[in-house]
Design a protein around this motif. Sequence first.
Motif, PDB file in Angstrom:
ATOM      1  N   GLY A  33       0.874  -1.337  -0.005  1.00 43.43           N
ATOM      2  CA  GLY A  33       0.136   0.128   0.031  1.00 43.43           C
ATOM      3  C   GLY A  33       1.028   1.187  -0.130  1.00 43.43           C
ATOM      4  N   PRO A  34       0.602   2.007   1.023  1.00 40.88           N
ATOM      5  CA  PRO A  34       1.534   3.323   1.007  1.00 40.88           C
ATOM      6  C   PRO A  34       2.818   3.365   1.126  1.00 40.88           C
ATOM      7  CG  PRO A  34       0.349   2.916   3.298  1.00 40.88           C
ATOM      8  CD  PRO A  34       0.039   1.739   2.260  1.00 40.88           C
ATOM      9  N   PHE A  35       3.474   2.364   1.527  1.00 40.83           N
ATOM     10  CA  PHE A  35       4.879   2.012   1.456  1.00 40.83           C
ATOM     11  C   PHE A  35       5.385   1.679   0.303  1.00 40.83           C
ATOM     12  CE2 PHE A  35       3.449   1.779   5.884  1.00 40.83           C
ATOM     13  CZ  PHE A  35       4.616   2.410   6.305  1.00 40.83           C
ATOM     14  N   ARG A  36       4.579   1.748  -0.897  1.00 40.36           N
ATOM     15  CA  ARG A  36       5.194   1.933  -2.314  1.00 40.36           C
ATOM     16  C   ARG A  36       5.825   3.211  -2.474  1.00 40.36           C
ATOM     17  NH1 ARG A  36       0.578  -0.700  -4.499  1.00 40.36           N
ATOM     18  NH2 ARG A  36       0.419   0.851  -6.028  1.00 40.36           N
ATOM     19  N   SER A  37       5.487   3.906  -1.430  1.00 42.65           N
ATOM     20  CA  SER A  37       6.201   5.327  -1.677  1.00 42.65           C
ATOM     21  C   SER A  37       7.752   5.475  -1.177  1.00 42.65           C
ATOM     22  CB  SER A  37       5.226   6.508  -0.816  1.00 42.65           C
ATOM     23  OG  SER A  37       5.687   6.211   0.607  1.00 42.65           O
ATOM     24  N   THR A  38       8.292   4.479  -0.625  1.00 43.48           N
ATOM     25  CA  THR A  38       9.466   4.494   0.002  1.00 43.48           C
ATOM     26  C   THR A  38      10.432   4.865  -1.133  1.00 43.48           C
ATOM     27  OG1 THR A  38       8.900   3.037   1.624  1.00 43.48           O
ATOM     28  CG2 THR A  38      11.320   3.078   1.131  1.00 43.48           C
ATOM     29  N   LYS A  39      10.428   4.030  -2.070  1.00 42.53           N
ATOM     30  CA  LYS A  39      11.225   4.358  -3.501  1.00 42.53           C
ATOM     31  C   LYS A  39      11.175   5.717  -3.923  1.00 42.53           C
ATOM     32  CE  LYS A  39      12.400  -0.260  -5.005  1.00 42.53           C
ATOM     33  NZ  LYS A  39      12.353  -1.313  -6.087  1.00 42.53           N
ATOM     34  N   GLU A  40      10.018   5.932  -3.964  1.00 51.41           N
ATOM     35  CA  GLU A  40       9.575   7.496  -4.530  1.00 51.41           C
ATOM     36  C   GLU A  40      10.335   8.584  -3.604  1.00 51.41           C
ATOM     37  OE1 GLU A  40       8.324   7.807  -7.402  1.00 51.41           O
ATOM     38  OE2 GLU A  40       7.308   6.029  -7.688  1.00 51.41           O
ATOM     39  N   LEU A  41      10.165   8.377  -2.364  1.00 50.58           N
ATOM     40  CA  LEU A  41      10.890   9.397  -1.497  1.00 50.58           C
ATOM     41  C   LEU A  41      12.022   9.299  -1.654  1.00 50.58           C
ATOM     42  CD1 LEU A  41      10.408  11.097   1.258  1.00 50.58           C
ATOM     43  CD2 LEU A  41      10.929   9.227   2.396  1.00 50.58           C
ATOM     44  N   VAL A  42      12.922   8.328  -1.470  1.00 48.59           N
ATOM     45  CA  VAL A  42      14.370   8.201  -1.762  1.00 48.59           C
ATOM     46  C   VAL A  42      14.700   8.780  -3.217  1.00 48.59           C
ATOM     47  CG1 VAL A  42      16.413   6.700  -1.665  1.00 48.59           C
ATOM     48  CG2 VAL A  42      14.332   6.276  -0.170  1.00 48.59           C
ATOM     49  N   ASN A  43      14.141   8.385  -4.238  1.00 45.41           N
ATOM     50  CA  ASN A  43      14.348   8.848  -5.645  1.00 45.41           C
ATOM     51  C   ASN A  43      14.208  10.432  -5.678  1.00 45.41           C
ATOM     52  OD1 ASN A  43      14.854   6.394  -6.788  1.00 45.41           O
ATOM     53  ND2 ASN A  43      12.579   6.327  -7.339  1.00 45.41           N
ATOM     54  N   ALA A  44      13.177  10.862  -4.795  1.00 40.11           N
ATOM     55  CA  ALA A  44      13.189  12.424  -4.903  1.00 40.11           C
ATOM     56  C   ALA A  44      14.384  13.104  -4.264  1.00 40.11           C
ATOM     57  CB  ALA A  44      11.618  12.874  -4.268  1.00 40.11           C
ATOM     58  N   ALA A  45      14.730  12.515  -3.200  1.00 34.46           N
ATOM     59  CA  ALA A  45      15.900  12.924  -2.243  1.00 34.46           C
ATOM     60  C   ALA A  45      17.233  13.242  -3.346  1.00 34.46           C
ATOM     61  CB  ALA A  45      16.131  12.099  -1.089  1.00 34.46           C
ATOM     62  N   GLY A  46      17.273  12.579  -4.399  1.00 37.15           N
ATOM     63  CA  GLY A  46      18.315  12.551  -5.129  1.00 37.15           C
ATOM     64  C   GLY A  46      19.669  12.212  -4.435  1.00 37.15           C
TER      65      GLY A  46
END
Length: 280
Positions: A33-46
């Motif tokens: 569920g919402p923890f598919r955001s983990t990769k998106e968060l880390v990607n966003a951090a660059g």
Amino acid sequence: MAYDPTKYKQDSIDNWNSRARDYHDGWAGAGRGPFRSTKELVNAAGILESDFVLDVACGTGAVSREAFLRLGPSGMLVGIDFARGALKIAKENVQAGHFVEMDAENIGLRARFDRVLCQYALMFFPEPVRVLKELRLLLKEGGTIAVAVHGTAQGVPYFSTIMEPVLKCMPDIRPEGAPTVHRFGDPKDLENVLTAAGFAGVAVRKFVFDYEAGTFSEYWSDYMSTTAAAIRPKIEAGGLQIVAEIKKEAEEKAQCFVKNDGRIMFPWDVLVATATTTKS
């Protein structure tokens, strides 16, 4: 019932210590569920290979693990959390990381970081602006913070389908003024709190994931044993009739998310914000 920030924090620590394993196995570690955001968060951090990275309120280490994969030999990862039960699991998952039992509202670090990450914790800090100001001071010039929060009650019906009937039947169950899971679910509110802390270049992106909650019976059982674990005794103390009323209304609200196979599929809004330090 008055809101007591100190009691709220201690209750949160006790709650996370007791349910860290279930939280990790069923949610964060499984990437559901919402923890598919983990990769998106880390990607966003660059994150770059040589970066020093701080994972605030790291929990069981889902974000730490993903961030560590981006680092090279010269990089470093530090995770802090106030629940030692969660930190124990984080240490198992990222053995080369540095994990410290520490309250985000009383950070005692002296190192400077290139990136700061924070997933699903900002909305629960009693004083979020103060925390963010401290994190800004820990960032190097030009450093980036990346934050993930849950969306609004309408955007995250997994929470609201049961919690709205609970609050309707038992309005005093949540102390007035206590932090809520949807506190920064509006993109503007998330942008404003980062700006108030002195960050620049704030950008907010919304993701919509889905979460299969099973049958209503499975959803109710899961919700009451995890998300509502801290208030479950109070709900059940209301008596069988109150519990039945809450359950009946929640089941009616859930009907619009039931698929042909009888299982519930909830949409789940997640906001990911990034911002940078301002120049002195």
